[in-house]
Design a protein around this motif. Structure first.
Motif, mmCIF file in Angstrom:
data_model
loop_
_atom_site.group_PDB
_atom_site.id
_atom_site.type_symbol
_atom_site.label_atom_id
_atom_site.label_comp_id
_atom_site.label_asym_id
_atom_site.label_seq_id
_atom_site.Cartn_x
_atom_site.Cartn_y
_atom_site.Cartn_z
ATOM 1 N N ASP A 256 0.818 -1.210 0.000
ATOM 2 C CA ASP A 256 0.000 0.000 0.000
ATOM 3 C C ASP A 256 0.851 1.259 0.000
ATOM 4 O OD1 ASP A 256 -2.275 -1.684 0.333
ATOM 5 O OD2 ASP A 256 -1.922 -1.701 2.489
ATOM 6 N N THR A 257 2.067 1.148 0.561
ATOM 7 C CA THR A 257 2.954 2.294 0.703
ATOM 8 C C THR A 257 4.356 1.897 0.296
ATOM 9 O OG1 THR A 257 1.634 3.042 2.597
ATOM 10 C CG2 THR A 257 3.804 4.026 2.341
ATOM 11 N N PHE A 258 5.001 2.749 -0.480
ATOM 12 C CA PHE A 258 6.368 2.517 -0.937
ATOM 13 C C PHE A 258 7.097 3.856 -0.847
ATOM 14 C CE2 PHE A 258 8.888 0.598 -4.822
ATOM 15 C CZ PHE A 258 10.081 0.862 -4.176
ATOM 16 N N LEU A 259 7.855 4.033 0.218
ATOM 17 C CA LEU A 259 8.559 5.282 0.459
ATOM 18 C C LEU A 259 10.055 5.076 0.267
ATOM 19 C CD1 LEU A 259 6.755 6.192 3.807
ATOM 20 C CD2 LEU A 259 6.199 7.041 1.521
ATOM 21 N N VAL A 260 10.704 6.037 -0.363
ATOM 22 C CA VAL A 260 12.145 5.970 -0.561
ATOM 23 C C VAL A 260 12.758 7.274 -0.089
ATOM 24 C CG1 VAL A 260 14.009 5.745 -2.256
ATOM 25 C CG2 VAL A 260 11.911 4.419 -2.534
ATOM 26 N N ASP A 261 13.813 7.152 0.709
ATOM 27 C CA ASP A 261 14.576 8.301 1.174
ATOM 28 C C ASP A 261 16.051 7.933 1.072
ATOM 29 O OD1 ASP A 261 15.454 10.668 2.300
ATOM 30 O OD2 ASP A 261 14.941 10.099 4.347
ATOM 31 N N GLY A 262 16.696 8.381 0.025
ATOM 32 C CA GLY A 262 18.100 8.050 -0.177
ATOM 33 C C GLY A 262 18.299 6.562 -0.379
ATOM 34 N N THR A 263 19.084 5.962 0.496
ATOM 35 C CA THR A 263 19.378 4.532 0.367
ATOM 36 C C THR A 263 18.351 3.646 1.061
ATOM 37 O OG1 THR A 263 20.788 4.554 2.336
ATOM 38 C CG2 THR A 263 21.874 4.939 0.209
ATOM 39 N N ASP A 264 17.388 4.264 1.746
ATOM 40 C CA ASP A 264 16.383 3.500 2.494
ATOM 41 C C ASP A 264 15.038 3.475 1.787
ATOM 42 O OD1 ASP A 264 17.828 2.678 4.868
ATOM 43 O OD2 ASP A 264 17.880 4.799 5.390
ATOM 44 N N ALA A 265 14.384 2.331 1.873
ATOM 45 C CA ALA A 265 13.026 2.181 1.350
ATOM 46 C C ALA A 265 12.188 1.496 2.418
ATOM 47 C CB ALA A 265 13.023 1.341 0.075
ATOM 48 N N VAL A 266 10.941 1.912 2.532
ATOM 49 C CA VAL A 266 10.006 1.283 3.453
ATOM 50 C C VAL A 266 8.750 0.933 2.669
ATOM 51 C CG1 VAL A 266 8.599 1.558 5.522
ATOM 52 C CG2 VAL A 266 10.898 2.547 5.446
ATOM 53 N N LEU A 267 8.362 -0.327 2.779
ATOM 54 C CA LEU A 267 7.135 -0.796 2.160
ATOM 55 C C LEU A 267 6.192 -1.216 3.271
ATOM 56 C CD1 LEU A 267 9.635 -2.532 0.314
ATOM 57 C CD2 LEU A 267 7.752 -2.016 -1.185
ATOM 58 N N ALA A 268 4.933 -0.882 3.128
ATOM 59 C CA ALA A 268 3.929 -1.307 4.102
ATOM 60 C C ALA A 268 2.761 -1.883 3.319
ATOM 61 C CB ALA A 268 3.484 -0.140 4.967
ATOM 62 N N GLY A 269 2.134 -2.887 3.908
ATOM 63 C CA GLY A 269 1.016 -3.505 3.219
ATOM 64 C C GLY A 269 0.387 -4.602 4.046
ATOM 65 N N HIS A 270 -0.126 -5.582 3.353
ATOM 66 C CA HIS A 270 -0.864 -6.667 3.977
ATOM 67 C C HIS A 270 -0.419 -7.976 3.339
ATOM 68 C CE1 HIS A 270 -4.380 -9.158 5.038
ATOM 69 N NE2 HIS A 270 -4.444 -8.364 6.073
ATOM 70 N N LEU A 271 -0.294 -9.023 4.157
ATOM 71 C CA LEU A 271 0.039 -10.341 3.622
ATOM 72 C C LEU A 271 -0.883 -11.386 4.216
ATOM 73 C CD1 LEU A 271 1.743 -11.993 5.999
ATOM 74 C CD2 LEU A 271 3.544 -10.475 5.262
#
Length: 152
Positions: free
Chosen positions: A92-107
């Motif tokens: 649901d969410t795919f954020l990128v800040d420089g070398t870091d990425a955060v994904l959030a969702g449901h499994l």
């Protein structure tokens, strides 16, 4: 008339290109993950990875890992223990800040040995350095997964 790039402009352009490179590696990771392509996944991980996934002795595919091969193998092991047709993950969410990425969702999925299902939210933090994943921290509903792995 000539326009000279300021240090701030150059710095901003560098940060944007780092973020774009991170996004590209993470998108490749997601594609390889969806295809359960262990060889491609192993190529995306650095030789040594900061791997975090809460240990859970009742879940056979969750254990400490640190090498590219071990990290890539987690996805194959997962598919050996769950019903592939029932495996679902949505981002649901795919954020990128420089070398870091955060994904959030449901499994969600079903454990093959017990026939029990699990589901819940997840967050995945990845760090990409020199084109390879150096950090993989996954936060998920481990209680639901452990219950699905427990016979009875």
């Amino acid at each position: 008339m000539s326009i000279k790039a300021t240090d701030a402009t150059a710095s901003s352009a560098t940060a944007a290109s780092v973020a774009e490179a991170t996004r590209a590696v993470v998108q490749e990771f997601l594609a390889a993950r969806a295809a359960v392509d262990t060889r491609r996944l192993a190529g995306l991980f650095a030789e040594e990875v900061d791997w975090l996934l809460a240990e859970n002795p009742t879940v056979p595919w969750i254990r400490p890992r640190s090498t590219a091969a071990e990290c890539a193998a987690q996805f194959t092991e997962l598919m050996e223990h769950i019903v592939p047709e029932d495996a679902r993950a949505s981002v649901d969410t795919f954020l990128v800040d420089g070398t870091d990425a955060v994904l959030a969702g449901h499994l969600s999925g079903t454990v093959r040995a017990t026939g029990k299902s699990f589901e819940g939210p997840f967050a995945l933090r990845l760090t990409v350095e020199d084109g390879r994943i150096t950090r993989h921290h996954l936060y998920e509903n481990s209680l639901s997964i452990a219950e699905a792995c427990t016979p009875g």
